[in-house]
Design a protein around this motif. Structure first.
Motif, PDB file in Angstrom:
ATOM      1  N   GLU A   1       0.805  -1.320  -0.075  1.00  0.00           N
ATOM      2  CA  GLU A   1      -0.260  -0.124  -0.407  1.00  0.00           C
ATOM      3  C   GLU A   1       1.403   1.167  -0.020  1.00  0.00           C
ATOM      4  OE1 GLU A   1      -3.101   0.273  -0.006  1.00  0.00           O
ATOM      5  OE2 GLU A   1      -3.575  -1.834  -0.390  1.00  0.00           O
TER       6      GLU A   1
ATOM      7  N   GLN B   1       1.105   6.683   4.210  1.00  0.00           N
ATOM      8  CA  GLN B   1      -0.582   7.391   3.906  1.00  0.00           C
ATOM      9  C   GLN B   1       0.677   8.374   5.019  1.00  0.00           C
ATOM     10  OE1 GLN B   1      -3.003   7.120   2.377  1.00  0.00           O
ATOM     11  NE2 GLN B   1      -2.343   5.332   1.940  1.00  0.00           N
TER      12      GLN B   1
ATOM     13  N   SER C   1       0.806   8.689  -0.576  1.00  0.00           N
ATOM     14  CA  SER C   1      -0.226   9.160  -0.854  1.00  0.00           C
ATOM     15  C   SER C   1      -0.604  10.222   0.035  1.00  0.00           C
ATOM     16  CB  SER C   1      -1.804   7.994  -1.026  1.00  0.00           C
ATOM     17  OG  SER C   1      -2.534   8.838  -1.046  1.00  0.00           O
TER      18      SER C   1
ATOM     19  N   ALA D   1      -3.226  13.183   1.601  1.00  0.00           N
ATOM     20  CA  ALA D   1      -3.940  13.524   1.730  1.00  0.00           C
ATOM     21  C   ALA D   1      -4.331  15.162   1.987  1.00  0.00           C
ATOM     22  CB  ALA D   1      -4.857  13.223   2.754  1.00  0.00           C
TER      23      ALA D   1
ATOM     24  N   THR E   1      -1.969   6.512   9.215  1.00  0.00           N
ATOM     25  CA  THR E   1      -1.071   7.888   8.630  1.00  0.00           C
ATOM     26  C   THR E   1      -0.113   7.554   8.626  1.00  0.00           C
ATOM     27  OG1 THR E   1      -3.435   9.408   8.685  1.00  0.00           O
ATOM     28  CG2 THR E   1      -0.768   9.886   8.949  1.00  0.00           C
TER      29      THR E   1
END
Length: 214
Positions: A27, A30, A66, A68, A92
């Motif tokens: 993944e 984050q 990624s 946010a 996160t």
């Protein structure tokens, strides 16, 4: 057992074994960009805001991240403190914390801004979330005394909590009208690109320090 049935069982077993040993797709790391209009991308398309441009730049360097966008226009550090727990979700790994510009514009005592930043960094660290603190500078019209008190708070908070600091978010933009919107305060898309370019080495080192990307 009929050949076709036996053959089918054999294929099923092979596929099952393969699925067991095949590693799951990793993944993206984050990250949350948490801040005010400068982070949110005031009057800019979503893809031109700082988090989006930064994510694109990091991915171009081979970092699977990624980012946010948790910026809200008008936020002070008090407003940020009130919403940071629910704005930064579980999972996160790191937060780019950018707040304080609106505090300075409103003349909020720097000591209060420092306390709010301190509480936000403390709260994130308690959750096991790393922080990259982003500094601001007080506008000159606030006076020398205010500027001296305000401009020192970011280094003090970063030093207290041993977190990395990027000293001035608007570096390369604040003195260049062609990098700003017509209001003379917010970066345009070109200005954001300059900010990303200047901040990229710091953010890249921060992401790598999380220990989840080589």
């Amino acid at each position: 057992m009929p050949f076709k049935a036996a053959h089918g069982i054999f294929i099923a077993l092979v596929l099952a074994a393969t699925s067991i040993v095949r590693p799951a797709a990793a993944e993206p790391v984050q990250i949350v960009g948490f801040g005010d209009s400068l982070m949110a991308g005031y009057q800019l398309p979503v893809e031109e805001a700082f988090p989006a441009q930064l994510e694109k730049a990091l991915r171009a360097r081979g970092l699977d991240v990624s980012i946010a966008n948790a910026g809200i226009s008008g936020d002070t550090t008090s407003a940020g403190l009130a919403r940071i727990d629910w704005s930064v979700p579980e999972g996160t790994k790191g937060v780019i914390l950018e707040l304080g510009a609106n505090d300075a514009l409103r003349g909020i005592p720097p000591e209060q801004t420092e306390q709010n930043l301190d509480k936000m960094v403390s709260g994130l660290k308690r959750r096991g979330i790393a922080v990259l603190l982003v500094g601001m500078l007080a506008p000159p019209n606030m006076g020398e005394d205010y500027g001296k008190r305000f401009n020192s708070i970011y280094a003090q908070v970063a030093g207290k909590h041993d977190v990395p600091l990027y000293p001035f978010f608007l570096d390369g933009v604040v003195t260049h009208a062609d990098h700003q919107l017509d209001d003379g305060m917010h970066p345009n898309a070109k200005g954001v690109a300059v900010m990303v370019d200047k901040m990229l080495p710091t953010v890249e080192a921060f992401v790598k320090s999380l220990g989840v990307i080589d």
